[in-house]
Write an enzyme that holds these catalytic residues in place. Structure first.
Site: not given
Ligand code: 6PG
Length: 483
Positions: A448, A18, A134-135, A195-196, A188, A191-192, A14-15, A108
């Site tokens: 209740r 990432m 991630s990154g 992140e959100y 992970k 983590h996301n 997979g090129l 993911n």
């Molecule tokens: C990471 C990010 C990554 C994620 C993007 C977009 O840790 O590098 O979490 O994995 O794909 O942040 O995520 P959304 O499209 O859901 O915002």
């Protein structure tokens, strides 16, 4: 097509963005890499763009040749879309592999699917690893944070390569084997989710300054730039500062002002929530962030509603910069605490024995949520943690104590002025709920039991009890009008 090298240390399938970046990272760290891609045409283009690694990388259009080019026991990293493509690839490559080989899904992926795939390969002699990476592109190329789930055998194979390419925090690699099967992908996913929440909180502060403070993007960006050198030091604050000061070359307008206010999402935030709820946990800050992205996509409805819905706004003075910085700090702590709570609950449910301190440590560099706070969180998990709750760790509760009033002021001003701050207010509501020994659930229990005889626990006598609902009253039931 291939420049032949001795048997490769690792294969990368997979090129895309990432996959390419990770392949280059492995090669740059001295590992030999075999690469392939579903669209074979990409392989030569990729290799031609990296002439410096001509001795380290080889490309193969045929899957069988690719597999044969990798040293056994093989380590093959798949960087492809999660879901059906991964299942299809496992089926296709399985007959070409031998006992002891490891398939790694570096995308993911939904951890439930990772668990299923691991179970399906169990007993075949093949190993499956779910690895959260991630990154973004830059991280993948120069040092990602990686969360690995899988068998000990696979980790032995992968460890030296993963540690070499990972981001480093004070010399320590930001990668570890966190548990079996789906553990890495679960971590992970959370983590996301964090992140959100963090991204949403930053957007809410931006919104307050834009809509109530009348500030221009560059001014707000400079504030985030200042914050990035203080206690809020983090990748997300840093890039927010830079993004707000960027200018669209087509129009000369601030970049953020030409971007439509509709947020995308690929699903990991939603997965965090779904799993949190299944585990009986609440993740209100993450829910607020996922929900806000959903509402943002209803652009036409919001435009129509804007003049129709009376805001009832009450003028209020904008909070100070210090209050906003503190608000972000308190809300960030609370968002992370909810995320870690989900992790410890999953660890118990799936018997993973997740090491929370280690997770915080591998998030200190390379990943999207990297921040100086994570170093303090790691230290808090290494010390004694009352009730397994991050917000009760002495160092963290001290940080909260000095920042919570800022969050209170920001949420209050937002509420008065009609400025939406769903993630900041969810953080505050959670804090205030946890900070009260006596809550209001006795009233829920009363209701209740009143309507359904569900029973309740008493404060004075053990066991299940039912109420004496004997107050004089008239219950008015709604009556449907006759047709
Ligand atoms: C990471 C990010 C990554 C994620 C993007 C977009 O840790 O590098 O979490 O994995 O794909 O942040 O995520 P959304 O499209 O859901 O915002």
């Amino acid at each position: 097509m291939a420049h032949e090298i001795a048997l490769a240390d690792i294969g990368v399938y997979g090129l895309g963005t990432m996959g390419s970046a990770l392949a280059l990272n492995f090669a740059g760290k001295g590992f030999s890499v075999a690469v392939t891609n579903r669209e074979a045409g990409w392989i030569d283009d990729f290799l031609n763009e990296a002439p410096e690694f001509v001795d380290k990388m080889s490309g193969y259009a045929e899957l069988a040749d690719f597999v044969q080019a990798i040293k056994a026991p093989r380590t093959i990293l798949f960087m492809i879309p999660s879901g059906k493509p991964m299942d299809a690839m496992i089926e296709t490559i399985k007959p070409l592999l031998s006992e002891g080989d490891t398939i790694i899904d570096g995308g993911n992926a939904d951890f439930n699917e990772t668990r299923r795939r691991s179970a399906e390969l169990d007993g075949t002699g093949l190993h499956f690893v779910g690895m959260g990476v991630s990154g973004g592109e830059d991280g993948a190329r120069h040092g990602p944070s990686m969360m690995v789930g899988g068998t000990a055998h696979s980790w032995t194979q992968l460890k030296p390569m993963a540690e070499a390419i990972a981001a480093k925090f004070e010399g320590e690699p930001c990668v570890d084997h966190l548990g079996p099967d789906g553990a890495g992908h679960f971590v992970k996913t959370v983590h996301n989710g964090i992140e959100y929440a963090d991204m949403q909180m930053i957007s809410e502060i931006y919104g307050l300054l834009r809509d109530q403070g009348g500030q221009e993007p560059a001014e707000i960006g400079q504030m985030f730039e200042r914050w990035a050198t203080g206690p809020l030091s983090s990748y997300l604050i840093e890039i927010s500062g830079a993004a707000l000061q960027s200018v669209d070359s087509k129009t000369g307008q601030p970049m953020v002002d030409v971007i439509l206010d509709k947020a995308g999402q690929k699903g990991t935030g939603r997965w965090t929530l779904v799993e949190a709820l299944k585990l009986g946990q609440s993740a209100s800050t993450i829910e607020a962030a996922v929900g806000a992205r959903g509402w943002s996509s209803e652009k036409d409805m919001r435009v129509a509603a804007d003049p129709l819905l009376e805001k009832g706004a009450i003028p209020a003075e904008l909070p100070t910069e210090k209050d906003m910085e503190n608000a972000m700090m308190a809300a960030r702590i609370l968002g992370h605490a909810q995320g870690f709570r989900i992790l410890s609950s999953a660890s118990e449910e799936f018997d993973w024995a997740l090491d929370m301190a280690r997770i915080a440590e591998i998030w200190r560099a390379g990943c999207i949520i990297r921040s100086s706070l994570l170093d303090e969180i790691a230290a808090a998990f290494r010390a004694e943690l009352p009730f397994d709750h991050l917000i009760l760790a002495p160092a963290i509760s001290e940080l909260l104590a000095v920042s919570i009033s800022g969050l209170r002021r920001v949420v209050a001003v937002a509420a008065l002025t009609g400025q939406p701050v769903p993630a900041l207010s969810a953080a505050l509501a959670w804090h205030d709920t946890m900070a009260r020994g006596r809550g209001t659930a006795n009233m829920i229990q009363a209701q209740r039991d009143f309507f359904g005889a569900h029973g309740f626990e008493r404060m004075d006598v053990e066991g299940k009890h039912y109420g004496d609902w004997n107050a004089v009253q008239t219950i008015v039931c709604p009556v449907w009008p006759e047709a």
